[in-house]
Design an enzyme around this catalytic site. Structure first.
Site, PDB file in Angstrom:
ATOM      1  N   GLY A  58       0.836  -1.194   0.000  1.00 28.04           N
ATOM      2  CA  GLY A  58       0.000   0.000   0.000  1.00 28.04           C
ATOM      3  C   GLY A  58       0.872   1.246   0.000  1.00 28.04           C
ATOM      4  O   GLY A  58       2.056   1.189   0.344  1.00 28.04           O
ATOM      5  N   CYS A  85       5.142  -6.086   1.757  1.00 29.62           N
ATOM      6  CA  CYS A  85       5.423  -4.653   1.827  1.00 29.62           C
ATOM      7  C   CYS A  85       4.637  -3.996   2.971  1.00 29.62           C
ATOM      8  O   CYS A  85       4.926  -4.234   4.132  1.00 29.62           O
ATOM      9  CB  CYS A  85       5.150  -4.000   0.481  1.00 29.62           C
ATOM     10  N   TYR A  86       3.604  -3.213   2.690  1.00 23.73           N
ATOM     11  CA  TYR A  86       2.796  -2.609   3.758  1.00 23.73           C
ATOM     12  C   TYR A  86       2.193  -3.697   4.630  1.00 23.73           C
ATOM     13  O   TYR A  86       2.090  -3.536   5.853  1.00 23.73           O
ATOM     14  CB  TYR A  86       1.697  -1.743   3.147  1.00 23.73           C
ATOM     15  N   HIS A 176       8.139  -7.468  -3.527  1.00 23.59           N
ATOM     16  CA  HIS A 176       6.887  -7.873  -4.181  1.00 23.59           C
ATOM     17  C   HIS A 176       7.106  -9.149  -5.004  1.00 23.59           C
ATOM     18  O   HIS A 176       7.627  -9.098  -6.121  1.00 23.59           O
ATOM     19  CB  HIS A 176       6.386  -6.756  -5.094  1.00 23.59           C
ATOM     20  N   GLU A 178       4.834 -10.883  -6.452  1.00 25.04           N
ATOM     21  CA  GLU A 178       3.814 -11.020  -7.486  1.00 25.04           C
ATOM     22  C   GLU A 178       4.237 -10.450  -8.827  1.00 25.04           C
ATOM     23  O   GLU A 178       3.657 -10.800  -9.862  1.00 25.04           O
ATOM     24  CB  GLU A 178       2.501 -10.367  -7.034  1.00 25.04           C
ATOM     25  N   ASP A 235     -16.871 -12.092 -23.382  1.00 21.06           N
ATOM     26  CA  ASP A 235     -17.553 -12.047 -22.084  1.00 21.06           C
ATOM     27  C   ASP A 235     -19.031 -12.389 -22.210  1.00 21.06           C
ATOM     28  O   ASP A 235     -19.540 -13.273 -21.507  1.00 21.06           O
ATOM     29  CB  ASP A 235     -17.392 -10.664 -21.442  1.00 21.06           C
ATOM     30  N   LYS A 377     -10.256 -12.221 -17.008  1.00 24.10           N
ATOM     31  CA  LYS A 377     -10.428 -12.448 -18.450  1.00 24.10           C
ATOM     32  C   LYS A 377      -9.816 -13.765 -18.915  1.00 24.10           C
ATOM     33  O   LYS A 377     -10.427 -14.496 -19.700  1.00 24.10           O
ATOM     34  CB  LYS A 377      -9.781 -11.289 -19.222  1.00 24.10           C
TER      35      LYS A 377
END
Length: 521
Positions: A58, A85-86, A176, A178, A235, A377
């Site tokens: 964050g 992190c945060y 991070h 990710e 979609d 998606k």
């Protein structure tokens, strides 16, 4: 639709720009994930079936007044926790450790860093060699850890870059994992999910279809009828097939031909859904209505508003012919829900307001049916393949809601639509014939409202120019123009000039986003 059949991961969003990326990384491992905000975390745990918690990064500092904070009870649930992190800093502070600003120590890190592992770095670093490259983005640092925690690794400017409490199964990362810039990030996440948390990869297209169909039957009932605006895009197509699988021909699809479609689009939808999938498809020919309303309009935003308004009016009129339908089907995706003003009911920044089908009026008083609202998606595409939808639907490039109207600069006329439709079809079909479309985000043609001088058959011409646009992107937030083969461009240019009347010049758009946008309007 909230799933209870899969033990998943609850992701608490402290305001990071990477929260969706964390959720996708978890799902790529075949594990369900849901994003919530700090104030809703306890409630979300009670509503769902979760085997682990991830606390995101964050932009704020945990020691600031008004900084996002969790109920301390979260840490007492006994679930494995990964703080990033945060999320790391909040956990440290909540358990009695100390977090300090960078000014107190040279701890600011933005970008790549080398993580050196300790002698006993803990289970998250199984299979990770030291040093490993990680990606940092922090201005605060952990000055001291709470009791019972051990340091997993350090960098040149961050003494406590990773830590863990083995008994309580709490794992903390200042970097991070990710993002792709952290070389072993996926390994670390897998170690957390399957090793530390002991979760199982059971979030698969087959299981999603089975559970979604069951949930749809429960929501709609044995006699309920559904209306769905079918565009032919991935979609709405996947949503339609899922709903049909649940209730059969009690699904009524409405396809609106607004005169702004691509080549063969209407015929393709009729063939696939009405014939191959035996759907109750209602095709509304509203070409004259849309083009009439757009006559003389050149402002891009005004075009969009007109198209949205007319679509609602046309859809409402078509719906009146189906009075038994009390449900409205939509292809809402999970990113739409996350980015919406009502996504979590928390204090995170709103990215955009969201409502499908052009913003249908509340007076319709219809209950929403959104079978894709927990999916990203790529998951929708995987489900579409499992349902038997053809590649031309599943791999279809994004197409703007206003259609060709935002690719025809200036006034929209039937003649200009046909010019662009033909040119666009030549370009897209040639790209697809070469197999290059699989590496592109979008590829299309644009018609400019100017004329240029040319020579054709020894005679002077004064005709329209066509612009070719092809971009590469991961998420449409940024994009780079694609370097297409010269021979392909030569062939496309030659075909357009020879086959499309009133075009005598073909140009190439080599602008990235930013500073440009993908679409021209």
């Amino acid at each position: 639709m909230e799933t209870r059949n899969h033990k998943g991961v609850l992701i608490v969003d402290f305001g990071t720009q990477y929260c969706q990326l964390i959720a996708r990384r978890v799902r790529e491992q075949g594990i369900f994930s849901r994003i919530t905000v700090p104030g809703k975390a306890l409630e979300a745990l009670e509503e769902g079936n979760y085997g682990a918690i991830i606390l995101s990064g964050g932009p704020q500092s945990v020691y600031e007044e008004g900084a996002p904070s969790l109920d301390r009870e979260i840490l007492d649930k006994g679930l494995p926790i990964l703080g990033i992190c945060y999320g790391m800093q909040w956990t440290v502070q909540a358990l009695g450790g100390v977090v300090a600003p960078a000014a107190a120590k040279a701890a600011r890190e933005y970008g790549h860093a080398e993580l050196r592992l300790s002698e006993a770095p803990g289970p998250l670093f199984d299979g990770v060699e030291s040093p490993t490259r990680v990606w940092m983005s922090h201005g605060d640092h952990v000055e001291s850890l709470p009791s019972g925690f051990a340091v997993s690794g350090s960098t040149d400017t961050c003494e406590i870059a990773a830590a863990y409490h083995q008994a309580n199964r709490i794992y903390l990362l200042q970097f991070h994992p990710e993002v792709s810039h952290s070389l072993d990030g996926q390994v670390i996440l897998r170690n957390f999910l399957f090793g530390a948390a002991g979760l199982h990869a059971d979030w698969t297209p087959g299981s999603i279809v089975e559970e979604t169909v069951a949930e749809l039957r429960e929501q709609i009932g044995e006699e309920g009828e559904v209306i769905l605006g079918l565009s032919g895009g991935v979609d709405s197509s996947v949503a339609a097939v899922l709903i049909q699988k649940a209730i059969g021909r009690r699904l009524h699809c409405i396809f609106v031909d607004n005169g702004l479609l691509r080549h063969g689009e209407r015929e393709g939808v009729e063939k696939l859904f009405a014939r191959n999938f035996d759907m109750d498809l209602h095709v509304v020919d509203a070409r004259e209505r849309f083009l009439g309303e757009l006559a003389g309009v050149t402002d891009p935003e005004q075009k969009r508003k007109i198209i949205g308004r007319v679509f609602v009016e046309v859809f409402e009129k078509a719906k009146q012919k189906l009075p038994k339908a009390r449900f409205l089907g939509q292809g809402t995706l999970y990113p739409d829900v996350i980015e919406s003003v009502a996504a979590h009911g928390g204090a995170t920044s709103v990215i955009k307001s969201h409502h499908n089908v052009g913003g249908l009026p509340e007076e319709m008083e219809m209950e929403l049916v959104e079978p894709l609202r927990t999916l990203f998606k790529d998951e929708v595409r995987a489900i579409g393949r499992s349902l038997g939808l053809p590649p031309e639907v599943i791999d279809r490039q994004p197409f703007p809601g206003p259609g060709l109207a935002v690719r025809i600069l200036g006034e929209i006329t039937e003649e200009r639509c046909e010019i662009l439709r033909q040119a666009d079809h030549i370009f897209t079909s040639e790209v697809e014939a070469e197999g290059l479309h699989k590496g592109l985000w979008q590829y299309f043609a644009v018609l400019l409202p100017v004329r240029s001088v040319g020579v054709m058959g020894d005679a002077r011409t004064y005709e329209f120019p066509i612009v070719l646009r092809a971009v590469e992107s991961q998420d449409a937030m940024t994009a780079d123009w694609a370097f297409l083969p010269q021979e392909l461009l030569r062939r496309v240019s030659n075909r357009i000039i020879n086959e499309v009347p009133q075009v005598n010049r073909v140009t190439l758009d080599i602008t990235s986003k930013p500073p440009g946008t993908i679409e021209w309007e």
